[in-house]
Enzyme design. Sequence first.
Site, PDB file in Angstrom:
ATOM      1  N   LYS A  51       0.836  -1.204   0.000  1.00  0.00           N
ATOM      2  CA  LYS A  51       0.000   0.000   0.000  1.00  0.00           C
ATOM      3  C   LYS A  51       0.872   1.256   0.000  1.00  0.00           C
ATOM      4  O   LYS A  51       0.594   2.218  -0.717  1.00  0.00           O
ATOM      5  CB  LYS A  51      -0.934  -0.014   1.223  1.00  0.00           C
ATOM      6  CG  LYS A  51      -2.045  -1.062   1.112  1.00  0.00           C
ATOM      7  CD  LYS A  51      -2.834  -1.241   2.408  1.00  0.00           C
ATOM      8  CE  LYS A  51      -3.864  -2.357   2.243  1.00  0.00           C
ATOM      9  NZ  LYS A  51      -4.636  -2.617   3.483  1.00  0.00           N
ATOM     10  N   GLN A  95      -4.334  -1.344   9.603  1.00  0.00           N
ATOM     11  CA  GLN A  95      -4.320  -2.684   9.013  1.00  0.00           C
ATOM     12  C   GLN A  95      -4.898  -3.696  10.009  1.00  0.00           C
ATOM     13  O   GLN A  95      -4.510  -3.719  11.178  1.00  0.00           O
ATOM     14  CB  GLN A  95      -2.886  -3.072   8.608  1.00  0.00           C
ATOM     15  CG  GLN A  95      -2.786  -4.374   7.841  1.00  0.00           C
ATOM     16  CD  GLN A  95      -3.472  -4.333   6.487  1.00  0.00           C
ATOM     17  OE1 GLN A  95      -3.531  -3.289   5.841  1.00  0.00           O
ATOM     18  NE2 GLN A  95      -4.014  -5.455   6.053  1.00  0.00           N
ATOM     19  N   ASP A 118     -10.897   3.225   4.290  1.00  0.00           N
ATOM     20  CA  ASP A 118     -11.099   1.777   4.276  1.00  0.00           C
ATOM     21  C   ASP A 118     -12.591   1.424   4.301  1.00  0.00           C
ATOM     22  O   ASP A 118     -12.962   0.271   4.042  1.00  0.00           O
ATOM     23  CB  ASP A 118     -10.420   1.143   5.500  1.00  0.00           C
ATOM     24  CG  ASP A 118      -9.298   0.186   5.120  1.00  0.00           C
ATOM     25  OD1 ASP A 118      -9.278  -0.268   3.963  1.00  0.00           O
ATOM     26  OD2 ASP A 118      -8.463  -0.106   5.989  1.00  0.00           O
TER      27      ASP A 118
HETATM   28  N1  GUN Z   1      -7.091  -6.751   6.409  1.00  0.00           N
HETATM   29  C1  GUN Z   1      -7.544  -7.489   5.383  1.00  0.00           C
HETATM   30  N2  GUN Z   1      -8.043  -6.700   4.414  1.00  0.00           N
HETATM   31  C2  GUN Z   1      -7.904  -5.445   4.836  1.00  0.00           C
HETATM   32  C3  GUN Z   1      -8.219  -4.178   4.272  1.00  0.00           C
HETATM   33  O1  GUN Z   1      -8.766  -4.045   3.176  1.00  0.00           O
HETATM   34  N3  GUN Z   1      -7.905  -3.099   5.027  1.00  0.00           N
HETATM   35  C4  GUN Z   1      -7.340  -3.202   6.256  1.00  0.00           C
HETATM   36  N4  GUN Z   1      -7.093  -2.080   6.928  1.00  0.00           N
HETATM   37  N5  GUN Z   1      -7.032  -4.343   6.813  1.00  0.00           N
HETATM   38  C5  GUN Z   1      -7.307  -5.464   6.108  1.00  0.00           C
END
Ligand code: GUN
Length: 290
Positions: A51, A95, A118
């Site tokens: 990311k 995350q 998100d």
């Molecule tokens: N863990 C698994 N998928 C995601 C996501 O799309 N965003 C975040 N922040 N954590 C995750």
Amino acid sequence: MIIDGLEISAAIRAECAAAAAAHLAAVGTPPGLAVILVGENPASVSYVTAKERACKETGIRSFALRLPADVPQSRLLAEIRRLNGDRAVHGILVQLPLPKHIDESEVIRAIAPEKDVDGFHPVSLGKLLLGEDTFVSCTPAGILEMLKRSGVETAGRHVVVVGRSNIVGKPVANLLLQKRANATVTVCHTGTPDLGRFTRQADILVVAAGRPGTVTADMVKPGAVVIDVGVNRVPDASKKSGFRLVGDVDFDGVAAVASRITPVPGGVGPMTIAMLLSNTVKSARQAAGL
Ligand code: GUN
């Protein structure tokens, strides 16, 4: 035959880069995304790294925050509050999953909804349910964008979603039943007996179960479109990392029956990151009143 998530996501990332450059030219500062990682879960480390790299390549400023696995929840909440008030930060991403001593729901609620790129905040999910404009969580948004850009019509089609997570199953089902997508939606989950009875009725099958081999060829209607959301690490001694990635769908078997299918890796995964960039640019534009 194959829906190429890398190719589609590259197009979206180029659009985001152009939008980020335009934002910088108009406002004088780039869009900014704060990425918070707690602990060192290997999959999470790799997602967060990807990311942050994607941000840099797009002209989005990334603010990395790494906290130890035993960080007190109060410290994490204080960092989020600080980022909520930082005008250079337009998106805040924590995350998941978080260590057990931390209340995930409380952490997500601490993020200002206008920076919830998100789309996990109850306000964002509530607006999604109501069909209002909001940040749509990145994987569900990526799935819809992928269908749209590869010319797969959802209106009037029967979509079967396997999985009911807050991150994928529930939001993607809700997006698909909005008037804009206009699909008929069935949601299956671990409590569904005889899963194949439902999946065989799908024109479009979205599999987000988190378990390899959840869908096999006998469970798919000939000609169906299959979207595999699974990202599972299975041990593989022939790989330097010691593992390889597989989806939830038995790819080789199902590819022989389906009309279109997404691979793993190279399918939904890259779309998720592209939509995160897109949400961040959108947030920056909204913050600047553009
Ligand atoms: N863990 C698994 N998928 C995601 C996501 O799309 N965003 C975040 N922040 N954590 C995750």
